[in-house]
Design a protein around this motif. Structure first.
Motif, PDB file in Angstrom:
ATOM      1  N   VAL A  22       0.817  -1.352  -0.008  1.00  0.00           N
ATOM      2  CA  VAL A  22      -0.013  -0.018   0.031  1.00  0.00           C
ATOM      3  C   VAL A  22       0.865   1.204  -0.068  1.00  0.00           C
ATOM      4  O   VAL A  22       0.547   2.072  -0.607  1.00  0.00           O
ATOM      5  CB  VAL A  22      -1.122  -0.102   1.366  1.00  0.00           C
ATOM      6  N   PHE A  23       1.824   1.262   0.759  1.00  0.00           N
ATOM      7  CA  PHE A  23       2.854   2.404   1.028  1.00  0.00           C
ATOM      8  C   PHE A  23       4.046   2.384   0.306  1.00  0.00           C
ATOM      9  O   PHE A  23       4.856   3.295   0.506  1.00  0.00           O
ATOM     10  CB  PHE A  23       2.922   2.709   2.578  1.00  0.00           C
ATOM     11  N   GLY A  24       4.411   1.343  -0.209  1.00  0.00           N
ATOM     12  CA  GLY A  24       5.614   1.144  -1.056  1.00  0.00           C
ATOM     13  C   GLY A  24       5.709   0.933  -2.545  1.00  0.00           C
ATOM     14  O   GLY A  24       6.560   0.339  -3.180  1.00  0.00           O
ATOM     15  N   VAL A  25       4.366   1.453  -3.186  1.00  0.00           N
ATOM     16  CA  VAL A  25       4.339   1.391  -4.360  1.00  0.00           C
ATOM     17  C   VAL A  25       4.993   2.322  -5.359  1.00  0.00           C
ATOM     18  O   VAL A  25       5.049   3.360  -5.029  1.00  0.00           O
ATOM     19  CB  VAL A  25       2.654   1.137  -4.865  1.00  0.00           C
ATOM     20  N   VAL A 104      -7.761   0.653 -11.309  1.00  0.00           N
ATOM     21  CA  VAL A 104      -6.817   1.785 -11.555  1.00  0.00           C
ATOM     22  C   VAL A 104      -6.934   2.845 -10.553  1.00  0.00           C
ATOM     23  O   VAL A 104      -6.168   3.410  -9.936  1.00  0.00           O
ATOM     24  CB  VAL A 104      -7.127   2.338 -12.987  1.00  0.00           C
ATOM     25  N   ARG A 105      -8.455   2.927 -10.147  1.00  0.00           N
ATOM     26  CA  ARG A 105      -8.498   3.977  -9.075  1.00  0.00           C
ATOM     27  C   ARG A 105      -7.761   3.432  -7.844  1.00  0.00           C
ATOM     28  O   ARG A 105      -7.102   4.159  -7.035  1.00  0.00           O
ATOM     29  CB  ARG A 105     -10.189   3.897  -8.742  1.00  0.00           C
ATOM     30  N   ALA A 106      -7.751   2.246  -7.232  1.00  0.00           N
ATOM     31  CA  ALA A 106      -7.282   1.706  -6.266  1.00  0.00           C
ATOM     32  C   ALA A 106      -5.589   1.703  -6.401  1.00  0.00           C
ATOM     33  O   ALA A 106      -4.918   2.136  -5.150  1.00  0.00           O
ATOM     34  CB  ALA A 106      -7.541   0.250  -5.898  1.00  0.00           C
ATOM     35  N   LEU A 107      -5.132   1.674  -7.432  1.00  0.00           N
ATOM     36  CA  LEU A 107      -3.632   1.724  -7.824  1.00  0.00           C
ATOM     37  C   LEU A 107      -3.170   3.330  -7.668  1.00  0.00           C
ATOM     38  O   LEU A 107      -2.175   3.527  -7.207  1.00  0.00           O
ATOM     39  CB  LEU A 107      -3.451   1.207  -9.086  1.00  0.00           C
ATOM     40  N   GLY A 108      -4.035   4.002  -7.951  1.00  0.00           N
ATOM     41  CA  GLY A 108      -3.663   5.454  -7.953  1.00  0.00           C
ATOM     42  C   GLY A 108      -3.654   5.870  -6.565  1.00  0.00           C
ATOM     43  O   GLY A 108      -2.898   6.778  -6.486  1.00  0.00           O
ATOM     44  N   LEU A 109      -4.480   5.426  -5.749  1.00  0.00           N
ATOM     45  CA  LEU A 109      -4.604   5.753  -4.427  1.00  0.00           C
ATOM     46  C   LEU A 109      -3.430   5.069  -3.690  1.00  0.00           C
ATOM     47  O   LEU A 109      -2.478   5.952  -2.858  1.00  0.00           O
ATOM     48  CB  LEU A 109      -5.776   5.280  -3.547  1.00  0.00           C
ATOM     49  N   LEU A 113      -0.415   7.522  -1.778  1.00  0.00           N
ATOM     50  CA  LEU A 113       0.247   7.492  -0.579  1.00  0.00           C
ATOM     51  C   LEU A 113       1.724   7.028  -0.631  1.00  0.00           C
ATOM     52  O   LEU A 113       2.312   7.634   0.390  1.00  0.00           O
ATOM     53  CB  LEU A 113      -0.714   6.068   0.313  1.00  0.00           C
ATOM     54  N   SER A 114       2.110   6.362  -1.379  1.00  0.00           N
ATOM     55  CA  SER A 114       3.556   5.840  -1.542  1.00  0.00           C
ATOM     56  C   SER A 114       4.439   7.078  -1.998  1.00  0.00           C
ATOM     57  O   SER A 114       5.393   7.227  -1.557  1.00  0.00           O
ATOM     58  CB  SER A 114       3.774   4.704  -2.415  1.00  0.00           C
ATOM     59  N   ALA A 115       3.854   8.012  -2.824  1.00  0.00           N
ATOM     60  CA  ALA A 115       4.627   9.214  -3.106  1.00  0.00           C
ATOM     61  C   ALA A 115       4.903  10.053  -1.900  1.00  0.00           C
ATOM     62  O   ALA A 115       5.822  10.496  -1.730  1.00  0.00           O
ATOM     63  CB  ALA A 115       3.840   9.977  -4.052  1.00  0.00           C
ATOM     64  N   LYS A 116       3.970  10.191  -0.997  1.00  0.00           N
ATOM     65  CA  LYS A 116       4.188  10.875   0.328  1.00  0.00           C
ATOM     66  C   LYS A 116       5.206  10.337   0.963  1.00  0.00           C
ATOM     67  O   LYS A 116       5.953  10.974   1.859  1.00  0.00           O
ATOM     68  CB  LYS A 116       2.855  11.156   1.032  1.00  0.00           C
ATOM     69  N   VAL A 117       5.054   9.096   0.868  1.00  0.00           N
ATOM     70  CA  VAL A 117       6.193   8.448   1.922  1.00  0.00           C
ATOM     71  C   VAL A 117       7.552   8.549   1.281  1.00  0.00           C
ATOM     72  O   VAL A 117       8.485   8.634   2.031  1.00  0.00           O
ATOM     73  CB  VAL A 117       5.863   6.813   2.106  1.00  0.00           C
ATOM     74  N   ALA A 118       7.705   8.408   0.036  1.00  0.00           N
ATOM     75  CA  ALA A 118       8.730   8.626  -0.777  1.00  0.00           C
ATOM     76  C   ALA A 118       9.549  10.068  -0.403  1.00  0.00           C
ATOM     77  O   ALA A 118      10.613   9.989  -0.302  1.00  0.00           O
ATOM     78  CB  ALA A 118       8.811   8.257  -2.223  1.00  0.00           C
ATOM     79  N   ASP A 119       8.594  10.885  -0.526  1.00  0.00           N
ATOM     80  CA  ASP A 119       9.316  12.414  -0.247  1.00  0.00           C
ATOM     81  C   ASP A 119       9.229  12.837   1.131  1.00  0.00           C
ATOM     82  O   ASP A 119       9.763  13.882   1.079  1.00  0.00           O
ATOM     83  CB  ASP A 119       8.577  13.424  -1.249  1.00  0.00           C
TER      84      ASP A 119
END
Length: 208
Positions: A22-25, A104-109, A113-119
C-alpha cells in the motif's frame, strides 16, 4: 517498512509497520494523471438540456399560405417564436461522467500514499486529541510537528471531535475520515498526516 509514530506534541510514540503493498508502490505519473482527471470530471455538474425544434412534439403542417394571408410566413408550430416551441440555441446535455476501472483507482490511491512516503511528507500520529478543542493549543502543536502550508489529516472511521473543532479555523488544514481518502487531496497537500486508525483502515480497504 517501519515509520516513527508521534504525538501531537511531537513526542515519540513508538513505531508502526506500513504495508509495502500500500505504501511502497512505485508512483507512475500516467496512472495518477488518469485518476485525478477522472476525479475532477466527476465533480462537474451537467446542464439540464432544453428541447430544440426537432424535439418538440407538434404538427409539422404549414400554418397557412406562404403569401396573401397578411401574417408572417411560418413553416410549423415548432418554431422558437411560438409559445411551447423549441428553444433556439438552448443548453445541450454534456456528459461529464467518465468511467475508470476500480483497479486503476485503487492503484492510484496506493501510488499517492507511496509518493508521500517517498518524499518524506508523511507523518503518522498516535491520536488527534486536542485539549478542550482549542485552536490556539492545536496551532502550537502543529508548529512543533512542522506541518506544511497545506496539510491533509486523515482519521479513522469517525473524525476526532476535538481536533475537528480546533482545526476548523486553521487555514490550510483539511480533515477527512479514512473512507474519504482520495488521490487529488493527497497530492495537493504539502503534508499528509495519518493516525494509527487511518493506517489500519487504509490497509484493510485494499486487503479486504
Amino acid at each position: 517498512m517501519k515509520v516513527q509514530v508521534q504525538t501531537l506534541d511531537a513526542a515519540g510514540s513508538g513505531e508502526i509497520e506500513l504495508n509495502d503493498a500500500v505504501f511502497g508502490v512505485e508512483p507512475r505519473a500516467d496512472i495518477l494523471h488518469r485518476v485525478v482527471t477522472w476525479q475532477l470530471e466527476k465533480r462537474r455538474g451537467t446542464a439540464r438540456p432544453t428541447r430544440e425544434r426537432a424535439d418538440v412534439a407538434r404538427s409539422g403542417k404549414k400554418l397557412g399560405n406562404q403569401k396573401g394571408g397578411g401574417a408572417a410566413r411560418h413553416g410549423d408550430r415548432r418554431a422558437p417564436v411560438f409559445i411551447g416551441g423549441g428553444k433556439a440555441h438552448g443548453a445541450r446535455l454534456r456528459d461529464f461522467n467518465p468511467s475508470l476501472n476500480k483497479k486503476v483507482r485503487a492503484l492510484g490511491l496506493k501510488m499517492a500514499l507511496s509518493a508521500k512516503v517517498a518524499d518524506g511528507s508523511l507523518i503518522v500520529v498516535d491520536a488527534l486529541d486536542v485539549a478542550e478543542g482549542k485552536t490556539k493549543a492545536l496551532s502550537a502543536q502543529l508548529a512543533k510537528l512542522g506541518f506544511g502550508a497545506k496539510a491533509l489529516v486523515i482519521d479513522g472511521d469517525a473524525l476526532n471531535v476535538s481536533f475537528a473543532r480546533a482545526s476548523s479555523n486553521l487555514k490550510g488544514v483539511n480533515l477527512l475520515p479514512a473512507v474519504g481518502a482520495n488521490v487529488y487531496d493527497i497530492l495537493k497537500s504539502d503534508t499528509l498526516v495519518l493516525t494509527r486508525a487511518a493506517v489500519e483502515k487504509l490497509e484493510a480497504r485494499f486487503n479486504g
